[in-house]
Scaffold this active site. Sequence first.
Site: not given
Ligand code: NAP
Length: 251
Positions: A152, A156
Amino acid sequence: MTQSRTAIVTGAARGIGAAIAVRLAQDGFAVGVVDLDESSCTETIAAITSAGGRAIAVGADVSSSADVEAAVRRVTEELGAPTVLVNNAGITRDNLLFKMSDEDWDAVMGVHLRGSFLMSRAVQAHQTEAGWGRVVNLSSVSALGNRGQANYSTAKAGLQGFTKTLAVELGKFGVTANAIAPGFIESEMTAATAERVGVPYEDFKKGAAEQIPVRRVGQPSDIAATVSFLVSEEAGFISGQVIYIAGGPRD
Ligand code: NAP
């Protein structure tokens, strides 16, 4: 905005992506809500349309070039040519290096890096034709290194290089590209991490907040507000930047 523009947000069924999609619809964009499973986007679409916005749900795996081509075509036909792209879809497959499988590595690279590449390549055709566009890629503070996240963290960090290159290549077409690198954001992704390390989510959040200068964890709306600004007309001179949104400074 003089006329309605179209935005695509990937991984927008829930979490940060859903908040971004809702916010961009409030800002006047028609929004292509892309996620793996079209039916999982129902709540996001309802939140947008019940407030008078325009959105369609599109099922697509961003790591599949056929899915991406079809998704961008559908959004173009039903909402108009997309000129704003938010590459938000993401997964984690955490493990210490010696336990990390080939599949854990490839899956994470596939969604974050290949997915952002495929989506950006498909959407740039519309952006360059329009002579205007915005790309926002979701990086992470994990790009700076994080135990158990070799895959990851690499993806990133890679997205930061990708963002800067898009900024260099697409600038002359009126397209900006920036990355947002969130810290701890309340979502299913961080809830899953808490579960993996065996700590109740409330305690996990409290512990994280104590380490953050502003003494709270982030919310999806913190990220959505920044995306809203970066895709606006007035952010047109900001490009190739990585904005850490972590409640305190990061290198
Ligand atoms: P999340 O709640 O896990 O949501 C991610 C979404 O992406 C889910 O709806 C998932 O679908 C979808 N997804 C996964 N694989 C996919 C694919 N191959 N094609 C299309 N959609 C796909 O994550 P989040 O926390 O909202 O994070 C959103 C972004 O911010 C990510 O890139 C994450 O790495 C980044 N981020 C998050 C945090 C944090 O603290 N939360 C911090 C830094 C960066 P499914 O449910 O069907 O798997």
